[in-house]
Design an enzyme around this catalytic site. Structure first.
Site, PDB file in Angstrom:
ATOM      1  CG  ASP A  24      81.064  19.895 -27.992  1.00  0.00           C
ATOM      2  OD1 ASP A  24      79.885  19.759 -28.358  1.00  0.00           O
ATOM      3  OD2 ASP A  24      81.384  20.025 -26.794  1.00  0.00           O
ATOM      4  CD  GLU A  72      81.635  23.462 -23.784  1.00  0.00           C
ATOM      5  OE1 GLU A  72      82.351  22.532 -24.184  1.00  0.00           O
ATOM      6  OE2 GLU A  72      81.875  24.114 -22.736  1.00  0.00           O
ATOM      7  CE  LYS A 129      78.436  19.062 -25.653  1.00  0.00           C
ATOM      8  NZ  LYS A 129      79.454  19.745 -24.856  1.00  0.00           N
ATOM      9  CE  LYS A 132      83.705  22.120 -19.859  1.00  0.00           C
ATOM     10  NZ  LYS A 132      83.983  23.219 -20.811  1.00  0.00           N
ATOM     11  CB  VAL A 157      87.318  17.723 -29.722  1.00  0.00           C
ATOM     12  CG1 VAL A 157      88.202  17.141 -30.781  1.00  0.00           C
ATOM     13  CG2 VAL A 157      86.435  18.832 -30.301  1.00  0.00           C
ATOM     14  CB  THR A 158      88.860  17.495 -25.637  1.00  0.00           C
ATOM     15  OG1 THR A 158      88.317  17.744 -24.333  1.00  0.00           O
ATOM     16  CG2 THR A 158      89.158  18.794 -26.322  1.00  0.00           C
ATOM     17  CB  CYS A 162      82.663  17.707 -24.458  1.00  0.00           C
ATOM     18  SG  CYS A 162      82.646  19.369 -23.741  1.00  0.00           S
ATOM     19  CD  GLN A 202      86.788  -0.761 -12.731  1.00  0.00           C
ATOM     20  OE1 GLN A 202      86.022  -1.192 -11.875  1.00  0.00           O
ATOM     21  NE2 GLN A 202      87.147   0.516 -12.786  1.00  0.00           N
TER      22      GLN A 202
END
Ligand code: TIU
Length: 225
Positions: A24, A72, A129, A132, A157-158, A162, A202
């Protein structure tokens, strides 16, 4: 395999199975008068990363990677835009309204175009799209499966909207995901930092992060593009 110095541990890159996904980088998100600014955001950070994204693109092009650009945007009749998305927050310019860059987040309008410096080249893929995440309601999953792609490098971005949504979609679909941490930006510095931290926490629960010079050098065999 190429070992990339990444967090939280090295990313083992298989060039033949890797695509670069640039999320995007559209005028609506990084220029005043589009989607971002009327929501109270300072959009200057998005413009600032354009040279870095261009450098990453250069490395990916040199390495012959599959390259995907997302946008987007919605159909002109808004049939793919949920009213909940359009109306939330009562911004001064809603999706579909006419602003300085044309109708906000509408396919074919000037604001929905990717900034000229990052213009897709022939042979590169552009995925429009409505959400997001880039997998939702698009052909991205089939495109990647057809090419045998299993690893994705992300920029754009961002970071926490997204980019992160698409990385999480990809991670759940079994892709290994590497985010170029200096080739992504948020309207909120703290959200960008939190996103980088949560992605690689993790033991790479969502994916890895590394810098563009490191990724580009790995893609080009040490030659920095
Ligand atoms: N591309 C993307 O991230 N869409 C957004 O709406 N981002 C915001 O941060 N608002």
């Amino acid at each position: 395999m190429i070992s990339i110095d990444a967090e939280p541990f090295p990313f083992e890159l298989d060039l033949a199975a890797t695509a670069l996904v640039v999320i995007d980088m559209q005028r609506d998100f990084i220029e005043p008068g589009g989607f971002g600014a009327p929501r109270g955001n300072d959009v200057s950070g998005g413009a600032a990363i354009v040279p870095t994204v261009r450098r990453l693109l250069g490395g990916a092009r040199t390495a012959g990677l599959t390259i995907i650009h997302t946008r987007e945007c919605h159909r002109p009749d808004l049939s793919d835009c949920p009213p909940t998305k359009r109306d939330r927050g009562a911004p001064s310019l809603r999706i579909g309204d006419v602003g300085p860059l044309g109708r906000v987040l509408i396919a074919g309008e000037p604001g929905a175009e990717i900034v000229p410096e990052l213009c897709p080249l022939d042979g590169e893929h552009v995925i429009d799209k409505p959400g997001k995440g880039a997998f939702h309601a698009t052909g991205l999953g089939d495109l990647l499966a057809g090419k045998g792609i299993t690893q994705l490098i992300f920029a754009g971005v961002t970071t926490e909207v997204c980019v992160q949504t698409t990385m999480r979609e990809a991670n759940d679909r079994g892709f290994e995901c590497l985010l170029a941490e200096d080739a992504t930006e948020s309207y909120f510095p703290a959200f960008k930092q939190a996103t980088l931290d949560m992605i690689r926490a993790q033991g790479a629960i969502v994916g890895w992060t590394a810098t563009t010079p490191v990724i580009a050098a790995a893609l080009t065999g040490g030659t920095v593009p």
